[in-house]
Design an enzyme around this catalytic site. Structure first.
Site, PDB file in Angstrom:
ATOM      1  N   ASP A  67       0.716  -1.392  -0.114  1.00 47.91           N
ATOM      2  CA  ASP A  67       0.097   0.039  -0.088  1.00 47.91           C
ATOM      3  C   ASP A  67       0.899   1.268   0.058  1.00 47.91           C
ATOM      4  OD1 ASP A  67      -2.550   1.783   1.332  1.00 47.91           O
ATOM      5  OD2 ASP A  67      -3.386  -0.148   0.482  1.00 47.91           O
ATOM      6  N   ASP A  68       0.257   2.352   0.486  1.00 46.88           N
ATOM      7  CA  ASP A  68       0.999   3.667   0.511  1.00 46.88           C
ATOM      8  C   ASP A  68       2.400   3.617   1.301  1.00 46.88           C
ATOM      9  OD1 ASP A  68       1.333   6.339   0.016  1.00 46.88           O
ATOM     10  OD2 ASP A  68      -0.643   7.086   1.322  1.00 46.88           O
ATOM     11  N   LYS A 142      -3.462  -0.561  -7.051  1.00 50.41           N
ATOM     12  CA  LYS A 142      -4.687   0.134  -6.081  1.00 50.41           C
ATOM     13  C   LYS A 142      -4.461   1.740  -6.362  1.00 50.41           C
ATOM     14  CE  LYS A 142      -5.984   0.652  -1.428  1.00 50.41           C
ATOM     15  NZ  LYS A 142      -6.127   0.305  -0.070  1.00 50.41           N
ATOM     16  N   ASP A 144      -5.631   5.427  -5.524  1.00 45.82           N
ATOM     17  CA  ASP A 144      -6.643   6.016  -4.416  1.00 45.82           C
ATOM     18  C   ASP A 144      -7.182   7.306  -4.813  1.00 45.82           C
ATOM     19  OD1 ASP A 144      -7.594   6.315  -1.767  1.00 45.82           O
ATOM     20  OD2 ASP A 144      -5.509   5.729  -0.924  1.00 45.82           O
ATOM     21  N   ARG A 200     -13.796   0.547  -4.791  1.00 53.56           N
ATOM     22  CA  ARG A 200     -14.229   0.751  -3.402  1.00 53.56           C
ATOM     23  C   ARG A 200     -15.386   1.358  -3.504  1.00 53.56           C
ATOM     24  NH1 ARG A 200     -10.104   1.570   0.598  1.00 53.56           N
ATOM     25  NH2 ARG A 200     -11.729   2.604   1.694  1.00 53.56           N
ATOM     26  N   ASP A 204     -13.093   4.014   4.254  1.00 52.27           N
ATOM     27  CA  ASP A 204     -12.020   2.903   5.091  1.00 52.27           C
ATOM     28  C   ASP A 204     -12.899   2.167   6.184  1.00 52.27           C
ATOM     29  OD1 ASP A 204     -10.303   4.140   3.405  1.00 52.27           O
ATOM     30  OD2 ASP A 204      -8.691   4.182   4.738  1.00 52.27           O
TER      31      ASP A 204
HETATM   32  C1  GAL Z   1      -6.954   5.329   1.782  1.00 56.95           C
HETATM   33  C2  GAL Z   1      -7.367   4.344   1.384  1.00 56.95           C
HETATM   34  C3  GAL Z   1      -6.802   3.021   2.298  1.00 56.95           C
HETATM   35  C4  GAL Z   1      -5.207   3.177   2.161  1.00 56.95           C
HETATM   36  C5  GAL Z   1      -4.893   4.618   2.638  1.00 56.95           C
HETATM   37  C6  GAL Z   1      -3.234   4.761   2.432  1.00 56.95           C
HETATM   38  O1  GAL Z   1      -7.696   6.521   1.182  1.00 56.95           O
HETATM   39  O2  GAL Z   1      -8.691   3.964   1.517  1.00 56.95           O
HETATM   40  O3  GAL Z   1      -7.206   1.793   1.801  1.00 56.95           O
HETATM   41  O4  GAL Z   1      -4.794   2.786   1.000  1.00 56.95           O
HETATM   42  O5  GAL Z   1      -5.478   5.437   1.927  1.00 56.95           O
HETATM   43  O6  GAL Z   1      -2.908   6.005   2.732  1.00 56.95           O
END
Ligand code: GAL
Length: 484
Positions: A67-68, A142, A144, A200, A204
């Protein structure tokens, strides 16, 4: 030759995004729910080892999703760099290692100036970033929704912003699963299917079954204009949000109810079983969010139930739909409490029934064939209500805690139990072959004569059944040759 090419083109399976991916919902692991920004190459490599050792890869979880917070600076040449302290080898050796282990590699970015954790985003850098991902051997993106420079607010504006990356990924020539993370904004359920493999539907998820929270501000699930989907959305909040358009998911593109919280510790075992069952039935991606290097045994016995996963990976790919929402039940201290029944077709002519007791007490819930098949015809007019069905309980053969503990300690290979290996035999083939492990345990029958299904369900628990019709009932959803 031309006619051969033409007939191949005409007979190829059509999915809206047409990249051939996501025929069934994606399964895998993502670090965000448990570890947030604490990412590194060691995390990815040690987690992939656990996926193999515990058999989770073989039961279907084959995407390793970063992820991030992996990003470095954007160079003067316009290309993104990788945080060298966290990923000293760079990304390509990681994807090579994962591929060698039969896994797939996913990464994250945002259709914004910055990502949600304020790293470099991809907005207006789509082509360069897609090229980087492809050159690193990435199989999944993914994407965002943070910091979009004001480019949101209508379906068309958001579509264009997300389509820029869809086109850039396509132009690389590499097969890359495209997962939108726009939190349900701008009616993504109405256009996600055209460009992506999943989208999505909410803010979250957090590790609660039904507790409302101001950070998940969209409390009216019927309000499609939710301005701030936020975070801290409970399992039931997300389910209620998607209920009205759950049918928009299907082979090629899926409603994404967010990563799983199973194993994180905030819910009871019954609640985690309910959470997992709902995600499977509604055909959400099944992405483990817990740190599986320290997974509790009980969580493993939820995540590895092949009879429930087979519902999620069903070849016809029809999300279950809600046939009942009863709010007139005991409420908890948050004022929450309801009963829901979900139902939907399974290949070849079976029917899923999921009874959810989200009331604040144990309950006996009753349903019948007329209700179960209401989407096929009202008030008992559906032809399916005229048959007799064997009732198969999909949680009856859940693995014991002791067996799960042994696997977590010694690995799957040293264990002798007969566990479903989807790497060897995919769910479709297992279902076609009538593999008992995918069909659940027969516990009774329901017929037009004995038309009631009456079950006791603990507070925040579920019952999940596959109704099996006799073999002479014609399959309702034919699969094309390619799909078979
Ligand atoms: C949110 C996303 C999460 C995660 C997060 C990372 O916007 O919905 O699943 O990826 O950012 O910063």
């Amino acid at each position: 030759m031309l006619s051969l090419l033409l007939s191949l083109a005409l007979s190829s399976p059509t999915t809206a995004v047409r990249n051939g991916l996501g025929r069934t919902p994606q399964m895998g692991w993502n670090n965000w729910n448990s570890l947030g920004c604490d990412v590194s190459q060691d995390l990815l490599l040690s987690t992939s080892k656990v996926l193999l050792d515990t058999g989770l890869r073989d039961v279907g979880y084959n995407y390793v999703l970063l992820d991030d917070c992996w990003q470095g600076e954007r160079g003067a040449d316009g290309y993104i760099t990788v945080d060298a302290a966290k990923f000293p080898m760079g990304m390509k050796p990681i994807s090579d290692r994962l591929h060698d282990d039969g896994l797939l590699f996913g990464m994250y970015s945002s259709a914004g100036e910055l990502t949600c954790a304020k790293h470099e985003g991809s907005l207006d850098h789509e082509v360069a970033d897609a090229q980087s991902y492809a050159s690193w051997g990435v199989d999944y993106l993914k994407y965002d929704n943070c910091y979009p420079l004001g480019r949101s607010g209508t379906p068309k504006i958001s579509f264009d912003r997300y389509n820029a990356m869809a086109q850039a990924l396509k132009a690389t020539g590499r097969s890359i699963f495209y997962s939108l993370c726009s939190w349900g904004e701008d009616y993504v359920h109405s256009w996600g299917m055209s460009i992506a493999n999943s989208w999505r539907v909410s803010g979250d998820i957090y590790d609660h079954f039904n507790r409302p929270d101001i950070l998940c501000s969209c409390t009216d699930p019927r309000d499609p204009h939710c301005a701030a989907p936020g975070t801290h959305c409970s399992v039931m909040n997300i389910v209620n949000r998607v209920a009205a358009y759950v049918d928009r998911g299907g082979p090629g593109g899926w409603n994404d109810l967010d990563m799983l919280e199973v194993g994180q510790g905030g819910m009871t075992d019954d609640e985690y079983v309910a959470h997992f069952s709902l995600w499977a039935a509604l055909k959400s991606p099944l992405l483990i969010g817990a740190d599986i290097r320290t997974l509790p045994a009980k969580a493993l016995t939820i995540l590895n139930n092949p009879a429930v996963i087979a519902v999620n990976q069903d070849p016809i790919g029809r999300p279950a739909m809600r046939v009942r929402q009863d709010m007139n039940v005991k409420k908890d201290k948050y004022g929450e409490g309801e009963v829901q029944i979900w139902s939907g077709p399974l290949y070849p002519h079976d029917q899923l029934v999921l009874l959810v007791n989200a009331a604040d007490e144990d309950m006996t819930i009753t349903t019948d064939l007329n209700e179960i098949f209401v989407h096929e015809g009202p008030e008992g007019s559906a032809p399916q209500t005229k048959h007799k069905y064997a009732i198969h309980d999909l949680w009856a053969d859940r693995m014991s805690d002791r067996e799960a503990e042994r696997i977590l300690k010694n690995g799957i290979k040293s264990d002798s139990h007969a566990w479903y290996n989807a790497t060897e035999t995919g769910y479709k083939d297992g279902l076609l072959a009538g593999d008992e492990r995918l069909l659940g345990r027969k516990i009774g029958e329901i017929s037009p004569k004995s038309a009631e299904l009456k079950v006791k369900i603990p507070r925040h628990g579920v019952k999940m059944y596959r109704l099996r019709a006799p073999g002479d009932v014609p399959a309702r959803y034919a699969l094309t040759k390619q799909e078979l």
